[in-house]
Structure formats: structure tokens, C-alpha cells
Design a protein around this motif. Structure first.
Motif, mmCIF file in Angstrom:
data_model
loop_
_atom_site.group_PDB
_atom_site.id
_atom_site.type_symbol
_atom_site.label_atom_id
_atom_site.label_comp_id
_atom_site.label_asym_id
_atom_site.label_seq_id
_atom_site.Cartn_x
_atom_site.Cartn_y
_atom_site.Cartn_z
ATOM 1 N N GLY A 135 -2.424 3.743 -3.767
ATOM 2 C CA GLY A 135 -2.610 2.351 -4.457
ATOM 3 C C GLY A 135 -2.063 1.387 -3.736
ATOM 4 O O GLY A 135 -1.385 1.511 -2.654
ATOM 5 N N VAL A 136 -1.662 0.180 -4.671
ATOM 6 C CA VAL A 136 -1.161 -1.019 -3.959
ATOM 7 C C VAL A 136 -0.135 -1.477 -5.018
ATOM 8 O O VAL A 136 -0.599 -1.734 -6.326
ATOM 9 N N GLY A 137 1.101 -1.942 -4.559
ATOM 10 C CA GLY A 137 1.834 -2.535 -5.404
ATOM 11 C C GLY A 137 3.154 -1.683 -6.021
ATOM 12 O O GLY A 137 2.725 -0.353 -6.364
ATOM 13 N N THR B 246 0.828 -1.096 -0.014
ATOM 14 C CA THR B 246 -0.040 -0.011 -0.086
ATOM 15 C C THR B 246 0.998 1.190 -0.111
ATOM 16 O O THR B 246 1.923 1.352 0.684
ATOM 17 N N TRP B 247 0.727 2.360 -0.848
ATOM 18 C CA TRP B 247 1.321 3.426 -0.883
ATOM 19 C C TRP B 247 0.472 4.807 -0.961
ATOM 20 O O TRP B 247 -0.668 4.571 -1.547
ATOM 21 N N LEU B 248 1.299 5.856 -0.704
ATOM 22 C CA LEU B 248 0.571 7.112 -0.666
ATOM 23 C C LEU B 248 1.589 7.949 -1.547
ATOM 24 O O LEU B 248 2.739 8.043 -1.094
ATOM 25 N N GLY C 47 3.218 -6.429 -2.177
ATOM 26 C CA GLY C 47 1.979 -6.050 -2.720
ATOM 27 C C GLY C 47 1.806 -7.017 -4.008
ATOM 28 O O GLY C 47 1.056 -7.913 -4.081
ATOM 29 N N ASP C 48 2.474 -6.509 -4.988
ATOM 30 C CA ASP C 48 2.435 -7.324 -6.205
ATOM 31 C C ASP C 48 3.380 -8.265 -6.745
ATOM 32 O O ASP C 48 3.597 -8.963 -7.468
ATOM 33 N N THR C 49 4.643 -8.168 -5.751
ATOM 34 C CA THR C 49 5.865 -9.129 -5.925
ATOM 35 C C THR C 49 6.418 -9.451 -4.518
ATOM 36 O O THR C 49 6.229 -8.646 -3.658
ATOM 37 N N LYS C 50 6.876 -10.662 -4.528
ATOM 38 C CA LYS C 50 7.649 -10.891 -3.165
ATOM 39 C C LYS C 50 9.270 -11.048 -3.637
ATOM 40 O O LYS C 50 9.624 -11.481 -4.690
#
Length: 170
Positions: A50-52, A32-34, A156-159
């Protein structure tokens, strides 16, 4: 006689602080980001959330000075327990197309952003989207972190898997 002066709360600042607190909670999704920038009056304003990491890269404008608060989860998986630690990363963005005089906005805005973005585990300066990688952020978090390393960082979208532990210890 002491007279306390009360200033009227600024709804924009309050909203931004609320957005930031939403991004930084343990309950927030990994990644999660701002993203914020400064308006014409040099006050921080929200650009997007958003996320990722990939979506964050899309939100960064090549023509602007921006800052992002990014929630990374350090995940430790053992035989019968999974531990998740939230790590906040501040990304200082100066796009490649920012004119030289506007680049000074990054210095002028830093104290305002530091006031807003509290509790950062890592701060990263980036001016090319190709530099915004899980590997670079993970290395920075590991260098800044404590003795106990997670098994992986969740963006979020990757590890990003860490190779510290032997398979039998996982």
C-alpha cells in the motif's frame, strides 16, 4: 567431477523479491510499503502492499509478528532544483496481542527478513501503532543520515518538515 545442482525456483520467494524491488525503486511513490509475515513453514509471505503511514498502521495485525519495508522520500527543495532521495525503513512489528511463545518468531524470522529486505537506512522496532509516527521515523533517519539534511520527509500521506534551514536558504 563437479556436478552443479539446480533447485527449482520458488515462485513465492521470487514474487516477494519482486514486490520488494517494486517498493524500493526511486520511481516508487513516497510512502509505498510491503508487509510480510512468516507462514506455518516459517517462510516469508506477503500480507499486503500500500501507500501511506496511516494505511500501513491499519495493515499491522495486533495478533501477529510482521515486518514492513517502507519507502520514505527525503526531499530537498532549493530555488531552482528539487532533489529526492529514497530512504528505506524496516519496521519490525510484534503486536500487543501476540502470545509470548509466538514472539520468538520475530527472532527466528529475522535472518530471513534481512535476506529479503536489503538496503535499509533505518530499522525500527514497534509494538504499538501509536509508536509508528513520522516524527520518530524522521528522527531515526536524521540520526542515520549523512551531513546534508533534506527539507522534509515525505511519507505518502503526510510530510514531516525539518527546521534545519533558514527560510532564505530554502
Amino acid at each position: 567431477r563437479d556436478v552443479k545442482r539446480f533447485t527449482k525456483p520458488n515462485p513465492t520467494t521470487m514474487s516477494l523479491a519482486l514486490d520488494f524491488s517494486t517498493v524500493t525503486t526511486k520511481e516508487s511513490k513516497a510512502g509505498t510499503w510491503l508487509v510480510v509475515t512468516l507462514d506455518k513453514k516459517k517462510k516469508p509471505v506477503k500480507v499486503s502492499v500500500g501507500v501511506g503511514l496511516k494505511e500501513l498502521g491499519k495493515a499491522l495485525d495486533e495478533k501477529k509478528v510482521m515486518w514492513a519495508a517502507f519507502n520514505v522520500h527525503g526531499v530537498d527543495v532549493r530555488a531552482n532544483v528539487e532533489s529526492v532521495r529514497t530512504k528505506m525503513v524496516q519496521i519490525n512489528w510484534i503486536g500487543n496481542s501476540v502470545p509470548p511463545m509466538k514472539k520468538m518468531q520475530a527472532l527466528a524470522g529475522k535472518p530471513k527478513i534481512v535476506k529479503l529486505f536489503k538496503g535499509m537506512a533505518l530499522t525500527v522496532d514497534v509494538n504499538a501503532k501509536s509508536d509508528l509516527t513520522t516524527e520518530e521515523i524522521s528522527k531515526g533517519l536524521l540520526a542515520a543520515g549523512g551531513a546534508h539534511k533534506p527539507h522534509y520527509y515525505d511519507f505518502g500521506d503526510t510530510k514531516y518538515e525539518l527546521e534545519f534551514y533558514a527560510p532564505e536558504n530554502k
